[in-house]
Design a protein around this motif. Structure first.
Motif, PDB file in Angstrom:
ATOM      1  N   MET A   1       3.126 -12.510  -3.420  1.00 24.05           N
ATOM      2  CA  MET A   1       2.105 -11.690  -3.052  1.00 24.05           C
ATOM      3  C   MET A   1       3.100 -10.045  -2.457  1.00 24.05           C
ATOM      4  O   MET A   1       3.987  -9.644  -2.119  1.00 24.05           O
ATOM      5  CB  MET A   1       1.236 -12.157  -1.566  1.00 24.05           C
ATOM      6  CG  MET A   1       0.283 -11.578  -1.711  1.00 24.05           C
ATOM      7  SD  MET A   1      -0.321 -11.551  -0.125  1.00 24.05           S
ATOM      8  CE  MET A   1       0.307 -11.579   1.755  1.00 24.05           C
ATOM      9  N   LYS A   2       2.320  -9.373  -3.711  1.00 26.37           N
ATOM     10  CA  LYS A   2       2.259  -8.133  -3.234  1.00 26.37           C
ATOM     11  C   LYS A   2       1.961  -7.012  -2.148  1.00 26.37           C
ATOM     12  O   LYS A   2       1.312  -7.001  -1.971  1.00 26.37           O
ATOM     13  CB  LYS A   2       3.440  -6.555  -4.563  1.00 26.37           C
ATOM     14  CG  LYS A   2       3.244  -5.150  -4.398  1.00 26.37           C
ATOM     15  CD  LYS A   2       4.903  -5.492  -5.244  1.00 26.37           C
ATOM     16  CE  LYS A   2       5.711  -4.241  -5.255  1.00 26.37           C
ATOM     17  NZ  LYS A   2       6.242  -3.469  -3.934  1.00 26.37           N
ATOM     18  N   ILE A   3       2.475  -6.575  -0.915  1.00 24.50           N
ATOM     19  CA  ILE A   3       2.124  -5.847  -0.104  1.00 24.50           C
ATOM     20  C   ILE A   3       2.560  -4.201  -0.487  1.00 24.50           C
ATOM     21  O   ILE A   3       3.445  -3.903  -0.065  1.00 24.50           O
ATOM     22  CB  ILE A   3       2.051  -6.072   0.990  1.00 24.50           C
ATOM     23  CG1 ILE A   3       1.830  -7.684   1.014  1.00 24.50           C
ATOM     24  CG2 ILE A   3       1.740  -5.407   1.997  1.00 24.50           C
ATOM     25  CD1 ILE A   3       2.896  -8.558   2.445  1.00 24.50           C
ATOM     26  N   ASN A   4       1.600  -3.985  -0.170  1.00 25.62           N
ATOM     27  CA  ASN A   4       1.811  -2.063  -0.273  1.00 25.62           C
ATOM     28  C   ASN A   4       1.181  -2.038   1.492  1.00 25.62           C
ATOM     29  O   ASN A   4       0.177  -1.627   1.776  1.00 25.62           O
ATOM     30  CB  ASN A   4       0.621  -1.219  -1.361  1.00 25.62           C
ATOM     31  CG  ASN A   4       0.613   0.029  -1.179  1.00 25.62           C
ATOM     32  OD1 ASN A   4       1.424   0.994  -0.330  1.00 25.62           O
ATOM     33  ND2 ASN A   4      -0.241   0.623  -1.934  1.00 25.62           N
ATOM     34  N   LYS A   5       2.935  -1.464   1.431  1.00 27.35           N
ATOM     35  CA  LYS A   5       3.233  -0.890   2.682  1.00 27.35           C
ATOM     36  C   LYS A   5       2.525   0.329   3.307  1.00 27.35           C
ATOM     37  O   LYS A   5       1.967   0.645   4.521  1.00 27.35           O
ATOM     38  CB  LYS A   5       4.697  -1.057   2.609  1.00 27.35           C
ATOM     39  CG  LYS A   5       5.662   0.150   4.360  1.00 27.35           C
ATOM     40  CD  LYS A   5       7.395  -0.149   4.034  1.00 27.35           C
ATOM     41  CE  LYS A   5       7.324   0.941   5.294  1.00 27.35           C
ATOM     42  NZ  LYS A   5       7.704   2.423   5.288  1.00 27.35           N
ATOM     43  N   ASP A   6       1.990   1.481   2.094  1.00 26.45           N
ATOM     44  CA  ASP A   6       1.905   2.227   2.508  1.00 26.45           C
ATOM     45  C   ASP A   6       0.230   2.397   2.808  1.00 26.45           C
ATOM     46  O   ASP A   6      -0.276   2.864   4.049  1.00 26.45           O
ATOM     47  CB  ASP A   6       2.028   3.947   1.718  1.00 26.45           C
ATOM     48  CG  ASP A   6       3.459   4.281   1.274  1.00 26.45           C
ATOM     49  OD1 ASP A   6       3.967   3.862   2.303  1.00 26.45           O
ATOM     50  OD2 ASP A   6       3.521   4.273   0.578  1.00 26.45           O
ATOM     51  N   LEU A   7      -0.690   1.455   2.067  1.00 23.33           N
ATOM     52  CA  LEU A   7      -1.721   0.636   2.202  1.00 23.33           C
ATOM     53  C   LEU A   7      -2.134   0.567   4.183  1.00 23.33           C
ATOM     54  O   LEU A   7      -2.813   0.737   4.404  1.00 23.33           O
ATOM     55  CB  LEU A   7      -2.649  -0.023   1.029  1.00 23.33           C
ATOM     56  CG  LEU A   7      -3.875  -0.068   1.487  1.00 23.33           C
ATOM     57  CD1 LEU A   7      -4.525   1.341   1.657  1.00 23.33           C
ATOM     58  CD2 LEU A   7      -4.519  -0.861   0.756  1.00 23.33           C
ATOM     59  N   VAL A   8      -1.143  -0.961   4.135  1.00 32.38           N
ATOM     60  CA  VAL A   8      -1.573  -1.216   5.284  1.00 32.38           C
ATOM     61  C   VAL A   8      -1.027   0.184   6.381  1.00 32.38           C
ATOM     62  O   VAL A   8      -1.794  -0.579   7.782  1.00 32.38           O
ATOM     63  CB  VAL A   8      -0.235  -2.438   4.997  1.00 32.38           C
ATOM     64  CG1 VAL A   8       0.158  -3.166   7.056  1.00 32.38           C
ATOM     65  CG2 VAL A   8      -0.472  -3.382   4.174  1.00 32.38           C
ATOM     66  N   ASP A   9       0.383   0.324   6.378  1.00 39.15           N
ATOM     67  CA  ASP A   9       0.301   1.476   7.720  1.00 39.15           C
ATOM     68  C   ASP A   9      -0.650   2.434   7.660  1.00 39.15           C
ATOM     69  O   ASP A   9      -0.692   2.863   8.650  1.00 39.15           O
ATOM     70  CB  ASP A   9       1.631   2.317   7.511  1.00 39.15           C
ATOM     71  CG  ASP A   9       3.009   1.715   7.164  1.00 39.15           C
ATOM     72  OD1 ASP A   9       2.729   0.453   7.905  1.00 39.15           O
ATOM     73  OD2 ASP A   9       4.011   2.238   6.909  1.00 39.15           O
ATOM     74  N   ALA A  10      -1.509   2.698   6.420  1.00 38.70           N
ATOM     75  CA  ALA A  10      -2.566   3.957   7.166  1.00 38.70           C
ATOM     76  C   ALA A  10      -3.598   2.664   7.504  1.00 38.70           C
ATOM     77  O   ALA A  10      -4.652   3.833   8.695  1.00 38.70           O
ATOM     78  CB  ALA A  10      -3.288   4.752   5.192  1.00 38.70           C
ATOM     79  N   THR A  11      -3.640   2.084   7.271  1.00 36.36           N
ATOM     80  CA  THR A  11      -4.827   0.901   7.628  1.00 36.36           C
ATOM     81  C   THR A  11      -4.689   1.152   8.652  1.00 36.36           C
ATOM     82  O   THR A  11      -6.221   0.871   9.821  1.00 36.36           O
ATOM     83  CB  THR A  11      -5.348  -0.311   6.397  1.00 36.36           C
ATOM     84  OG1 THR A  11      -5.755   0.371   5.195  1.00 36.36           O
ATOM     85  CG2 THR A  11      -6.606  -0.569   7.543  1.00 36.36           C
ATOM     86  N   MET A  12      -3.879   0.674   8.982  1.00 34.55           N
ATOM     87  CA  MET A  12      -3.511   0.218  10.699  1.00 34.55           C
ATOM     88  C   MET A  12      -3.768   1.083  11.842  1.00 34.55           C
ATOM     89  O   MET A  12      -4.212   1.230  12.837  1.00 34.55           O
ATOM     90  CB  MET A  12      -1.779  -0.598  10.640  1.00 34.55           C
ATOM     91  CG  MET A  12      -1.963  -0.918  11.925  1.00 34.55           C
ATOM     92  SD  MET A  12      -0.012  -2.079  12.604  1.00 34.55           S
ATOM     93  CE  MET A  12       0.458  -0.747  10.874  1.00 34.55           C
ATOM     94  N   MET A  13      -3.263   2.814  11.112  1.00 37.66           N
ATOM     95  CA  MET A  13      -3.567   3.669  11.923  1.00 37.66           C
ATOM     96  C   MET A  13      -4.379   4.269  12.242  1.00 37.66           C
ATOM     97  O   MET A  13      -5.331   5.053  13.135  1.00 37.66           O
ATOM     98  CB  MET A  13      -2.429   4.902  11.668  1.00 37.66           C
ATOM     99  CG  MET A  13      -0.981   4.717  11.568  1.00 37.66           C
ATOM    100  SD  MET A  13       0.364   6.411  11.323  1.00 37.66           S
ATOM    101  CE  MET A  13       0.678   5.761   9.355  1.00 37.66           C
ATOM    102  N   LEU A  14      -5.466   4.531  11.268  1.00 29.91           N
ATOM    103  CA  LEU A  14      -6.813   4.497  11.198  1.00 29.91           C
ATOM    104  C   LEU A  14      -7.459   3.641  11.927  1.00 29.91           C
ATOM    105  O   LEU A  14      -8.292   4.858  12.713  1.00 29.91           O
ATOM    106  CB  LEU A  14      -6.984   4.642   9.664  1.00 29.91           C
ATOM    107  CG  LEU A  14      -8.760   5.331   9.198  1.00 29.91           C
ATOM    108  CD1 LEU A  14      -8.811   6.378   9.766  1.00 29.91           C
ATOM    109  CD2 LEU A  14      -8.781   5.355   7.706  1.00 29.91           C
TER     110      LEU A  14
END
Length: 71
Positions: A1-14
């Motif tokens: 499974m490929k995880i998009n690091k930028d999307l995870v970081d942005a969602t977590m910060m938001l």
């Protein structure tokens, strides 16, 4: 499974930012506030778990050489 690091970081910060904003705001309906905070807390925990999984995947993947000397 490929995880998009930028999307995870942005969602977590938001989700963290929204948790703080909702936590410091007065609501007339406290049940709605608690449900919203609970949902955002679950989202934050899921993003932290995905971030940990991503870090483990990166640690196990073979490293590519950044600079390779070619003759």
């Amino acid at each position: 499974m490929k995880i998009n690091k930028d999307l995870v970081d942005a969602t977590m910060m938001l989700s963290f930012i929204i948790l703080v904003l909702i936590g410091t705001t007065d609501f007339s309906n406290l049940l709605f506030k608690e449900i919203t905070i609970g949902g955002l807390a679950l989202l934050s925990i899921a993003m932290i778990a995905l971030r940990v999984i991503y870090m483990k995947q990166e640690a196990n993947s073979p490293k590519e050489k950044e600079y390779e000397y070619k003759e």
